[in-house]
Design an enzyme around this catalytic site. Sequence first.
Site, PDB file in Angstrom:
ATOM      1  N   ASP A 101       0.831  -1.152   0.265  1.00 59.13           N
ATOM      2  CA  ASP A 101      -0.052   0.055   0.062  1.00 59.13           C
ATOM      3  C   ASP A 101       0.778   1.355  -0.098  1.00 59.13           C
ATOM      4  OD1 ASP A 101      -2.348  -1.335   0.188  1.00 59.13           O
ATOM      5  OD2 ASP A 101      -2.823  -1.135   1.923  1.00 59.13           O
TER       6      ASP A 101
ATOM      7  N   ASP B 155     -13.694  -6.426  -5.403  1.00 58.63           N
ATOM      8  CA  ASP B 155     -13.902  -6.553  -3.889  1.00 58.63           C
ATOM      9  C   ASP B 155     -15.185  -6.919  -3.791  1.00 58.63           C
ATOM     10  OD1 ASP B 155     -11.430  -5.467  -3.367  1.00 58.63           O
ATOM     11  OD2 ASP B 155     -11.963  -3.351  -3.038  1.00 58.63           O
TER      12      ASP B 155
END
Lengths: 251, 195
Positions: A11, A130
């Site tokens: 990230d 997702d």
Amino acid sequence: MLAKRIIPCLDVKDGRTVKGINFKELRDAGDPVELGKIYSDQGADELVFLDITATLEKRKTLAALADQVAHNLNIPFTIGGGISSPGDLEALLESGADKVSVNSAAVRNPALIDDLAKLFGSQCIVVAIDAKESGGYWTVHVSGGTKPTTRELFEWAHEAEDRGAGEILFTSMNHDGTKKGFAVQALRKLSEQVSIPVIASGGAGTIEHFVEVFTHGKADAGLAASIFHYGEIPIPGLKSELVSRGIPIRI
Amino acid sequence: MKVAVIDYNAGNTRSVYFAMQRAGVDAVFTKDHVAIKSADKVIFPGVGEANTTMEFLRRHQLDDLICGLKQPVLGICLGMQLMCNWSEENDTECLGIFDTDVRRFKPTGSEKVPHMGWNQVYDLDSTLFPKELEQRHVYFVHSFYVPIGDDTAARCDYCQPFSAALHKNNFYATQFHPEKSGPVGAAILKRFLEI
């Protein structure tokens, strides 16, 4: 034989790696390139950089990141996070990214996948999905998993493939962060239903979980973040164990 | 050493340029005929579509130029396919350096197309490959392949055995991406620079 891929996910915010990173050899824990290099040296097959910056300058910082990574690493890498136009993608490819992942923008405007695939080829388009399961139904979520949509996982994956996606990166929100294993059943169904590679994400906690996802789950690649970042499962040990279990792996 | 990387409207050709930098060579990105002809080594990279790329090469008279090069030339991925006679990708006449055609993979059940990821190369038969690379993994991304033939310099298995590399005289070519193949790919590029 085509190897199953092990993919650490990093990230990145404003060009810096976020989340706790636990490597003794790391001089600058926030430098995505240095961290990427360590993973590459350890035998990672590919890297995913997920940008979570929410500013207008995002496009520039992302292109700069792609350029830096491509300069220093000799394995393929994907950049994702807020990419919503052909211009965004072009800037990243020109900077040296191999693939780009699209998520929310593709759900909101599915024709984006057609446009990107036509302009740049399917091989560089990863559609990230997702989804959250409830009562056997997988609802696709957008905006970092915060907003449910009316789309269902399997039909959306199909549509993404038909429109020109080169890979599906499926994160099970039910499993993400639990370290209790990947969504093996759903992954298996997904792998059987689409004819493009499926990257499994969410739930990795043990080496056994990777064995399961590659055998029963039929995934082409396994992606994880914290177990690698905190050194809980070092990549060399993971890969040699997978080899000893008869799974095709690059050593 | 002067290394020219042929510049055309392709995708990720920067990676090749960066790989040269890591190998200690400052390559030039160019479609200039003089610069390409005078280079010690020429790299013909490639990500893209066969027909458009051939049109681009013809428009810039790069087709005849490439065929006439005398120094070591390395074609990569689409670059290798364009060095063959003909490609099934949009029925494209190619450069004809290697006397073979380029075919589309037919998916066979569990094997998906494109062939994407790390796969093993074997039967290495070219100065391009240090022998210890036999059976090592390299990175592939392609939907079209060159069948096994006289110029095959390395093999790989996917759907069926195919040419992972070709070699004929001063022309070398890899279907995989050495610039993305970790230390194995770096060793191959180093060897190319030493030829």
